[in-house]
Design a protein around this motif. Sequence first.
Motif, PDB file in Angstrom:
ATOM      1  N   ALA A 138      34.204  49.466  30.780  1.00  0.00           N
ATOM      2  CA  ALA A 138      34.081  48.591  31.946  1.00  0.00           C
ATOM      3  C   ALA A 138      35.372  48.593  32.754  1.00  0.00           C
ATOM      4  O   ALA A 138      35.350  48.582  33.986  1.00  0.00           O
ATOM      5  CB  ALA A 138      33.739  47.169  31.506  1.00  0.00           C
ATOM      6  N   ARG A 139      36.502  48.644  32.067  1.00  0.00           N
ATOM      7  CA  ARG A 139      37.759  48.646  32.817  1.00  0.00           C
ATOM      8  C   ARG A 139      37.898  49.927  33.626  1.00  0.00           C
ATOM      9  O   ARG A 139      38.326  49.904  34.782  1.00  0.00           O
ATOM     10  CB  ARG A 139      38.949  48.445  31.867  1.00  0.00           C
ATOM     11  CG  ARG A 139      39.026  47.011  31.355  1.00  0.00           C
ATOM     12  CD  ARG A 139      40.096  46.847  30.323  1.00  0.00           C
ATOM     13  NE  ARG A 139      39.848  47.723  29.185  1.00  0.00           N
ATOM     14  CZ  ARG A 139      40.659  47.840  28.140  1.00  0.00           C
ATOM     15  NH1 ARG A 139      41.778  47.152  28.103  1.00  0.00           N
ATOM     16  NH2 ARG A 139      40.346  48.639  27.146  1.00  0.00           N
ATOM     17  N   ILE A 142      35.796  49.681  36.690  1.00  0.00           N
ATOM     18  CA  ILE A 142      36.403  48.831  37.721  1.00  0.00           C
ATOM     19  C   ILE A 142      37.528  49.589  38.441  1.00  0.00           C
ATOM     20  O   ILE A 142      37.647  49.548  39.669  1.00  0.00           O
ATOM     21  CB  ILE A 142      36.896  47.501  37.111  1.00  0.00           C
ATOM     22  CG1 ILE A 142      35.689  46.653  36.660  1.00  0.00           C
ATOM     23  CG2 ILE A 142      37.746  46.720  38.114  1.00  0.00           C
ATOM     24  CD1 ILE A 142      36.029  45.454  35.788  1.00  0.00           C
ATOM     25  N   ARG A 160      32.965  40.498  46.862  1.00  0.00           N
ATOM     26  CA  ARG A 160      32.308  40.760  45.566  1.00  0.00           C
ATOM     27  C   ARG A 160      31.100  41.671  45.710  1.00  0.00           C
ATOM     28  O   ARG A 160      30.868  42.550  44.900  1.00  0.00           O
ATOM     29  CB  ARG A 160      31.832  39.460  44.954  1.00  0.00           C
ATOM     30  CG  ARG A 160      32.922  38.557  44.496  1.00  0.00           C
ATOM     31  CD  ARG A 160      32.292  37.249  44.074  1.00  0.00           C
ATOM     32  NE  ARG A 160      33.300  36.255  43.789  1.00  0.00           N
ATOM     33  CZ  ARG A 160      33.010  34.979  43.544  1.00  0.00           C
ATOM     34  NH1 ARG A 160      31.762  34.572  43.569  1.00  0.00           N
ATOM     35  NH2 ARG A 160      33.972  34.126  43.270  1.00  0.00           N
ATOM     36  N   ALA A 164      30.790  45.266  44.109  1.00  0.00           N
ATOM     37  CA  ALA A 164      29.763  45.543  43.095  1.00  0.00           C
ATOM     38  C   ALA A 164      28.987  46.806  43.452  1.00  0.00           C
ATOM     39  O   ALA A 164      28.545  47.541  42.573  1.00  0.00           O
ATOM     40  CB  ALA A 164      28.819  44.348  42.965  1.00  0.00           C
ATOM     41  N   LEU A 167      30.450  50.023  41.991  1.00  0.00           N
ATOM     42  CA  LEU A 167      30.506  50.172  40.523  1.00  0.00           C
ATOM     43  C   LEU A 167      29.384  51.075  40.024  1.00  0.00           C
ATOM     44  O   LEU A 167      28.226  50.893  40.410  1.00  0.00           O
ATOM     45  CB  LEU A 167      30.329  48.813  39.840  1.00  0.00           C
ATOM     46  CG  LEU A 167      31.540  47.889  39.753  1.00  0.00           C
ATOM     47  CD1 LEU A 167      31.089  46.504  39.307  1.00  0.00           C
ATOM     48  CD2 LEU A 167      32.592  48.423  38.801  1.00  0.00           C
ATOM     49  N   ASP A 179      23.570  41.324  38.357  1.00  0.00           N
ATOM     50  CA  ASP A 179      24.470  40.889  37.292  1.00  0.00           C
ATOM     51  C   ASP A 179      23.711  40.694  35.984  1.00  0.00           C
ATOM     52  O   ASP A 179      22.509  40.470  35.981  1.00  0.00           O
ATOM     53  CB  ASP A 179      25.144  39.565  37.676  1.00  0.00           C
ATOM     54  CG  ASP A 179      26.355  39.794  38.568  1.00  0.00           C
ATOM     55  OD1 ASP A 179      26.764  40.955  38.729  1.00  0.00           O
ATOM     56  OD2 ASP A 179      26.871  38.798  39.098  1.00  0.00           O
ATOM     57  N   TRP A 198      32.686  43.162  34.560  1.00  0.00           N
ATOM     58  CA  TRP A 198      32.416  42.601  35.898  1.00  0.00           C
ATOM     59  C   TRP A 198      31.044  41.935  35.936  1.00  0.00           C
ATOM     60  O   TRP A 198      30.877  40.791  36.366  1.00  0.00           O
ATOM     61  CB  TRP A 198      32.504  43.730  36.942  1.00  0.00           C
ATOM     62  CG  TRP A 198      32.113  43.313  38.321  1.00  0.00           C
ATOM     63  CD1 TRP A 198      30.837  43.165  38.802  1.00  0.00           C
ATOM     64  CD2 TRP A 198      32.982  42.952  39.384  1.00  0.00           C
ATOM     65  NE1 TRP A 198      30.870  42.755  40.103  1.00  0.00           N
ATOM     66  CE2 TRP A 198      32.171  42.614  40.495  1.00  0.00           C
ATOM     67  CE3 TRP A 198      34.378  42.889  39.525  1.00  0.00           C
ATOM     68  CZ2 TRP A 198      32.692  42.226  41.714  1.00  0.00           C
ATOM     69  CZ3 TRP A 198      34.900  42.505  40.744  1.00  0.00           C
ATOM     70  CH2 TRP A 198      34.074  42.165  41.816  1.00  0.00           C
ATOM     71  N   GLU A 199      30.041  42.675  35.463  1.00  0.00           N
ATOM     72  CA  GLU A 199      28.645  42.233  35.583  1.00  0.00           C
ATOM     73  C   GLU A 199      28.333  41.041  34.675  1.00  0.00           C
ATOM     74  O   GLU A 199      27.327  40.357  34.845  1.00  0.00           O
ATOM     75  CB  GLU A 199      27.703  43.390  35.220  1.00  0.00           C
ATOM     76  CG  GLU A 199      27.790  44.609  36.134  1.00  0.00           C
ATOM     77  CD  GLU A 199      28.853  45.612  35.707  1.00  0.00           C
ATOM     78  OE1 GLU A 199      29.831  45.217  35.017  1.00  0.00           O
ATOM     79  OE2 GLU A 199      28.711  46.795  36.071  1.00  0.00           O
ATOM     80  N   ALA A 201      30.082  38.309  34.354  1.00  0.00           N
ATOM     81  CA  ALA A 201      30.873  37.138  34.763  1.00  0.00           C
ATOM     82  C   ALA A 201      30.191  35.813  34.408  1.00  0.00           C
ATOM     83  O   ALA A 201      30.837  34.875  33.957  1.00  0.00           O
ATOM     84  CB  ALA A 201      31.163  37.202  36.258  1.00  0.00           C
TER      85      ALA A 201
END
Length: 242
Positions: A138-139, A142, A160, A164, A167, A179, A198-199, A201
């Motif tokens: 995930a990092r 991003i 945002r 998104a 991504l 999300d 991210w997704e 959150a």
Amino acid sequence: MSTLKRTSGIHVGIIMDGNGRWAEARGQRRVDGHREGARAVRRVVQAAPGLGITTLTLYAFSADNWLRPASEVATLMSLFRHHLRTESAGLVEQGVRLTVIGRRDRLHPALVHSIQRAETVTRAGGVLRLRLAVDYSARDAIVQAARRAAIGPSMAYMDRTVFAGLLGEAVNEGEAVRDLDLLVRTGGEQRLSDFLLWEAAYAELLFVQVMWPDFGPVELARAVAEYRNRERRFGRVIDQAG
Ligand code: IPE
Ligand code: IPE
Ligand code: MG
């Protein structure tokens, strides 16, 4: 049920953990656990649409899983390839659209070919969107999106929603995947291990003890039921009556 709960289908993400321990507990090899884990994937994919799941993201291999013994990595890669080839027709029949997220440049070209083929033949599936995370971080996703943002023309409009859309596979498809609503991790550990940061959150988190090869429709139904009992507030105050 909270007023903020959507009635449309939900996005569930699963960290499919515990294959190795499942096998070791039976005196078998870790790779036997991975083989059994692949069967669990089939069962869960079949059960998902009936439970109101319209997007399912499965964590199959993390970017950090390359650090495992070469023989285990090789078995996992050949399992992915085998199942992509043998399951595609069944996925088409079930109306499942498969996409694979994560890096592809470190995968064997034959596996990349199998991925592309599976994505192409399942493209019209409208019942369930199945996303398999392979060589995923995930990092890294991003960072990759930030790079795209930096070279794109729209920095002034960055927010945002725009971000998104940068991504993962959203880039190619022009629309972001919604999300995560529910994130399940099997195997008893309570961490995210670099999955969908991210997704997730506002995702509801559920950590279950059951090892992934033992996870099936019953456990999935239980997880969704637990999710439907949660009150999602998204920062707001829900009970404003009176
Ligand atoms: C999850 O099971 C599958 C992958 C990470 C590929 P593990 O292989 O991590 O199983 P445990 O956690 O060692 O039991
Ligand atoms: C996370 O499980 C990755 C997948 C399930 C594919 P790991 O077993 O690799 O995670 P850690 O090492 O316990 O955090
Ligand atoms: Mg593990």
